[in-house]
Design an enzyme around this catalytic site. Structure first.
Site, PDB file in Angstrom:
ATOM      1  N   TYR A 263       9.409  -3.549  -9.976  1.00 34.53           N
ATOM      2  CA  TYR A 263       8.120  -3.381 -10.658  1.00 34.53           C
ATOM      3  C   TYR A 263       8.378  -3.293 -12.161  1.00 34.53           C
ATOM      4  O   TYR A 263       9.080  -2.381 -12.623  1.00 34.53           O
ATOM      5  CB  TYR A 263       7.429  -2.113 -10.152  1.00 34.53           C
ATOM      6  CG  TYR A 263       5.986  -1.949 -10.619  1.00 34.53           C
ATOM      7  CD1 TYR A 263       5.215  -3.047 -11.007  1.00 34.53           C
ATOM      8  CD2 TYR A 263       5.380  -0.695 -10.651  1.00 34.53           C
ATOM      9  CE1 TYR A 263       3.893  -2.893 -11.414  1.00 34.53           C
ATOM     10  CE2 TYR A 263       4.056  -0.529 -11.054  1.00 34.53           C
ATOM     11  CZ  TYR A 263       3.326  -1.630 -11.435  1.00 34.53           C
ATOM     12  OH  TYR A 263       2.019  -1.468 -11.843  1.00 34.53           O
TER      13      TYR A 263
ATOM     14  N   ASP B  50      -2.871  -2.467  -2.396  1.00 32.41           N
ATOM     15  CA  ASP B  50      -2.419  -1.449  -3.351  1.00 32.41           C
ATOM     16  C   ASP B  50      -3.113  -0.103  -3.121  1.00 32.41           C
ATOM     17  O   ASP B  50      -3.011   0.810  -3.936  1.00 32.41           O
ATOM     18  CB  ASP B  50      -2.611  -1.916  -4.794  1.00 32.41           C
ATOM     19  CG  ASP B  50      -2.007  -0.965  -5.815  1.00 32.41           C
ATOM     20  OD1 ASP B  50      -0.899  -0.466  -5.566  1.00 32.41           O
ATOM     21  OD2 ASP B  50      -2.651  -0.706  -6.852  1.00 32.41           O
TER      22      ASP B  50
ATOM     23  N   ARG C 195       5.751   4.734 -17.887  1.00 29.35           N
ATOM     24  CA  ARG C 195       4.727   5.753 -17.631  1.00 29.35           C
ATOM     25  C   ARG C 195       4.853   6.339 -16.217  1.00 29.35           C
ATOM     26  O   ARG C 195       4.183   7.311 -15.891  1.00 29.35           O
ATOM     27  CB  ARG C 195       3.325   5.195 -17.870  1.00 29.35           C
ATOM     28  CG  ARG C 195       2.900   4.133 -16.895  1.00 29.35           C
ATOM     29  CD  ARG C 195       1.467   3.663 -17.153  1.00 29.35           C
ATOM     30  NE  ARG C 195       1.175   2.440 -16.425  1.00 29.35           N
ATOM     31  CZ  ARG C 195       0.865   2.368 -15.143  1.00 29.35           C
ATOM     32  NH1 ARG C 195       0.803   3.472 -14.420  1.00 29.35           N
ATOM     33  NH2 ARG C 195       0.621   1.206 -14.575  1.00 29.35           N
TER      34      ARG C 195
ATOM     35  N   ASN D 266      -3.283   5.790 -10.069  1.00 27.67           N
ATOM     36  CA  ASN D 266      -3.645   5.767 -11.495  1.00 27.67           C
ATOM     37  C   ASN D 266      -4.880   4.934 -11.833  1.00 27.67           C
ATOM     38  O   ASN D 266      -5.148   4.699 -13.005  1.00 27.67           O
ATOM     39  CB  ASN D 266      -2.457   5.279 -12.341  1.00 27.67           C
ATOM     40  CG  ASN D 266      -1.284   6.225 -12.238  1.00 27.67           C
ATOM     41  OD1 ASN D 266      -1.435   7.407 -12.518  1.00 27.67           O
ATOM     42  ND2 ASN D 266      -0.142   5.729 -11.805  1.00 27.67           N
TER      43      ASN D 266
ATOM     44  N   CYS E 181       0.871  -1.173   0.000  1.00 25.85           N
ATOM     45  CA  CYS E 181       0.000   0.000   0.000  1.00 25.85           C
ATOM     46  C   CYS E 181       0.906   1.220   0.000  1.00 25.85           C
ATOM     47  O   CYS E 181       2.131   1.102   0.113  1.00 25.85           O
ATOM     48  CB  CYS E 181      -0.953  -0.018   1.194  1.00 25.85           C
ATOM     49  SG  CYS E 181      -0.122  -0.266   2.764  1.00 25.85           S
ATOM     50  N   HIS E 182       0.311   2.381  -0.171  1.00 23.86           N
ATOM     51  CA  HIS E 182       1.083   3.619  -0.281  1.00 23.86           C
ATOM     52  C   HIS E 182       0.422   4.708   0.561  1.00 23.86           C
ATOM     53  O   HIS E 182      -0.725   4.573   0.985  1.00 23.86           O
ATOM     54  CB  HIS E 182       1.100   4.135  -1.729  1.00 23.86           C
ATOM     55  CG  HIS E 182       1.382   3.107  -2.777  1.00 23.86           C
ATOM     56  ND1 HIS E 182       2.646   2.701  -3.108  1.00 23.86           N
ATOM     57  CD2 HIS E 182       0.553   2.417  -3.598  1.00 23.86           C
ATOM     58  CE1 HIS E 182       2.602   1.812  -4.084  1.00 23.86           C
ATOM     59  NE2 HIS E 182       1.331   1.614  -4.396  1.00 23.86           N
TER      60      HIS E 182
ATOM     61  N   SER F 194       5.733   6.479  -6.716  1.00 27.61           N
ATOM     62  CA  SER F 194       6.565   7.276  -7.626  1.00 27.61           C
ATOM     63  C   SER F 194       6.252   8.768  -7.539  1.00 27.61           C
ATOM     64  O   SER F 194       7.118   9.594  -7.813  1.00 27.61           O
ATOM     65  CB  SER F 194       6.398   6.785  -9.063  1.00 27.61           C
ATOM     66  OG  SER F 194       5.065   6.957  -9.494  1.00 27.61           O
TER      67      SER F 194
HETATM   68  C1  0GY Z   1       1.374   0.407  -7.739  1.00 25.01           C
HETATM   69  C2  0GY Z   1       1.221   0.630  -9.169  1.00 25.01           C
HETATM   70  C3  0GY Z   1       1.352   1.810  -9.840  1.00 25.01           C
HETATM   71  C4  0GY Z   1       1.960   2.995  -9.319  1.00 25.01           C
HETATM   72  C5  0GY Z   1       3.033   3.014  -8.532  1.00 25.01           C
HETATM   73  O1  0GY Z   1       4.768   4.065  -7.449  1.00 25.01           O
HETATM   74  C6  0GY Z   1       3.757   4.222  -8.118  1.00 25.01           C
HETATM   75  O2  0GY Z   1       3.346   5.320  -8.493  1.00 25.01           O
HETATM   76  O3  0GY Z   1       3.546   1.897  -8.063  1.00 25.01           O
HETATM   77  C7  0GY Z   1       0.862   1.868 -11.224  1.00 25.01           C
HETATM   78  O4  0GY Z   1       0.486   2.968 -11.682  1.00 25.01           O
HETATM   79  O5  0GY Z   1       0.812   0.804 -11.887  1.00 25.01           O
HETATM   80  O6  0GY Z   1       1.885  -0.615  -7.330  1.00 25.01           O
HETATM   81  O7  0GY Z   1       1.008   1.260  -6.966  1.00 25.01           O
END
Ligand code: 0GY
Length: 296
Positions: free
Chosen positions: A156, A248, A130, A253, A32-33, A77
């Site tokens: 990733y 997640d 992306r 996105n 998770c973020h 990211s």
């Molecule tokens: C995820 C997938 C995505 C984004 C990121 O770090 C991120 O921005 O990982 C994605 O857009 O596929 O695992 O969160």
């Protein structure tokens, strides 16, 4: 899609359903973020998306609602290589969160140790064009060789570059975790080319793990994500000690197809149908990577 006055996008639902599946006590959401809050932790100038705030209070409220006990917070990211928001969330978790950082590969030993002290246990290499401008393999390998003891690397990538990445992955000298299984095309089924390539990677070393995550990203047919369940069930059955699971949240996105977090939790018994598999997926396996002191 929900966009606020500043053009910032929301990619999570504010009213997830309550899952039917009850996770075992101590369960870990291992992917998770957090986003911001931006006033305190501004997004990177290089961010490829601009999300609304989704901070630790929201994450921990969701954790309770879904019946989980702990989180592994992966630096997203949109925060670039400034891990302050992730570290802040870990610090606020009362020991219930650890994290994965994204670092400038030139990072020094003292800074790596400070991340360790803040609860970080791995670094993430992102190969999605992306999401990031570049992914320098030589620099990644250099920092992978200088990590604090017990750390791992999270990678990733999308399935179409797995073969090209193999020499790089093979050279990483610490355990590897594959985000979202390397994004296989689950409509190919459990024996499709993408799953076979992932299995070859898993068979090449005994210290590679995978996240059985993101039916919402991997199954274009949508809920109830039957192709995902069909493709992933045998993978976990064959590699029960290598699988991790996560929500997640807040689903970067995914603003056009926001998943219901309760429905994501209800995927767990479909891919890990026994109590033993569920314990490995949600407790034993993530603890080995993120809370090894509980096991040792
Ligand atoms: C995820 C997938 C995505 C984004 C990121 O770090 C991120 O921005 O990982 C994605 O857009 O596929 O695992 O969160």
């Amino acid at each position: 899609m929900s966009i606020d006055a500043n053009g910032r996008i929301r990619s999570w639902t504010e009213s997830p359903s309550s899952p039917h599946f009850v996770p075992p006590p101590g369960a870990i959401d291992a992917h998770c973020h957090v986003f911001g809050p931006a006033a305190q932790f501004p997004f990177s100038a290089k961010a490829k998306y601009s999300p609304q705030d989704a901070g630790p209070d929201m994450l921990f409220a969701l954790r309770e609602r879904l019946g989980f006990d702990r989180n592994v917070i992966v630096q997203a990211s949109c925060h670039g290589t400034d891990n302050a928001a992730t570290l802040d969330a870990i610090a606020r978790s009362n020991g219930k969160a650890r994290g994965v950082a994204v670092v400038d590969p030139a990072i020094g030993e003292a800074e790596l140790q400070a991340l360790h002290d803040g609860g970080i246990r791995g670094i993430r290499f992102n190969f999605l064009k992306r999401l990031v401008d570049d992914a320098p393999k030589d620099k990644f390998l250099d920092v992978a060789g200088r990590l604090p003891s017990g750390w791992h690397v999270v990678v990733y990538f999308e399935a179409d570059i797995l073969e090209e990445l193999r020499p790089f992955l093979d050279a990483i000298p610490v355990p590897l975790v594959i985000d979202h299984m390397g994004r296989p095309d689950v409509s190919q089924g459990p024996d499709g080319a993408d799953m076979r390539a992932l299995r070859r990677l898993l068979d090449s070393r005994d210290d590679i793990w995978f996240k059985a995550t993101c039916p919402d990203r991997l199954d274009p047919a949508g809920p109830p994500w039957d192709d995902f369940a069909t493709a992933v069930l045998p993978l976990i059955a064959d590699y029960p000690d290598r699988a991790l699971w996560g929500t997640d949240w807040p689903h970067p996105n995914m603003q056009d197809a926001i998943p219901d977090d309760g429905a994501l939790v209800d995927m767990i018994p479909r891919i890990a149908p026994t109590a033993e598999l569920q314990r490995k997926l949600l407790i034993d396996n993530p603890e080995r990577l993120y809370w090894p002191e509980i096991i040792d």
